[in-house]
Motif scaffolding. Structure first.
Motif, short mmCIF file in Angstrom:
data_model
loop_
_atom_site.label_atom_id
_atom_site.label_comp_id
_atom_site.label_asym_id
_atom_site.label_seq_id
_atom_site.Cartn_x
_atom_site.Cartn_y
_atom_site.Cartn_z
N ARG A 202 -2.06 4.45 -16.07
CA ARG A 202 -1.84 5.51 -16.65
C ARG A 202 -2.60 5.87 -17.79
NH1 ARG A 202 5.01 5.65 -16.73
NH2 ARG A 202 5.12 5.62 -14.56
N TYR B 100 6.06 11.35 -16.86
CA TYR B 100 5.94 10.80 -15.64
C TYR B 100 7.42 10.93 -15.08
CZ TYR B 100 1.60 8.92 -16.77
OH TYR B 100 0.37 8.51 -17.18
N ALA C 179 -0.56 3.18 -10.10
CA ALA C 179 -1.82 3.61 -10.58
C ALA C 179 -1.85 3.35 -12.25
CB ALA C 179 -2.13 4.98 -10.21
N SER D 146 0.72 -1.16 0.00
CA SER D 146 0.19 -0.07 0.06
C SER D 146 0.83 1.18 -0.12
CB SER D 146 -0.91 -0.21 1.33
OG SER D 146 -0.13 0.12 2.31
N ALA E 206 1.32 2.05 -3.65
CA ALA E 206 0.03 1.91 -4.73
C ALA E 206 0.01 3.04 -5.73
CB ALA E 206 -1.16 1.71 -3.83
N GLU E 207 0.41 4.25 -5.18
CA GLU E 207 0.10 5.33 -6.23
C GLU E 207 1.18 5.23 -7.38
OE1 GLU E 207 2.27 9.29 -4.48
OE2 GLU E 207 0.78 8.74 -3.42
N LEU E 208 2.25 4.52 -7.31
CA LEU E 208 3.19 4.44 -8.21
C LEU E 208 2.69 3.40 -9.57
CD1 LEU E 208 6.44 4.15 -6.21
CD2 LEU E 208 5.84 6.08 -7.37
#
Length: 123
Positions: free
Chosen positions: A95, A104, A93, A86, A89-91
């Motif tokens: 695209r 990016y 996401a 967690s 997680a944002e890495l």
């Protein structure tokens, strides 16, 4: 004998370890002998270092950390942190379809030495 029987004698049973699987080293990823291969492990306050390091981490199953009222200052000086999926997680996401690698950011790799730049070049 008991650990061997737990690991092989009950092929359809879920094995739940409490605190740490029997025989598993708590402070290193390598246990000195056989240890229980758990389906689930319930431990208290925080995971033990030996539970999150390979190869032991492959034998604890689903890990649940349950608070038992340990004082906060017990872990205040801890110098080890555990990263979980967690945290990243944002890495990972999804695209946008119209994006490309430049959207990016960029990476600068500095490494290697004369005649030893292979890993840096591959990065």
């Amino acid at each position: 004998e008991w650990i061997r029987e737990i690991n092989s004698g009950f092929p359809r049973a879920a094995i739940v370890a409490v605190d740490i699987p029997s025989g598993m080293a708590s402070d290193t990823g390598h246990s000195p002998g056989e240890h229980v291969r758990a389906s689930h492990t319930v431990t208290f306050t925080a995971p033990k270092l030996g539970m999150v390091l390979p190869p032991n981490c492959d034998f604890i199953g689903e890990l649940v950390v349950h608070p038992v009222g340990s004082p906060a200052e017990l872990l205040a000086g801890a110098k080890v942190e555990l990263s979980e999926a967690s945290d990243f997680a944002e890495l990972f996401a999804p695209r946008r379809r119209d994006s490309h690698k430049g959207t990016y950011g960029h990476a600068l790799v500095i490494g290697g030495s004369r005649g030893k730049s292979g890993a840096a070049a591959m990065a």
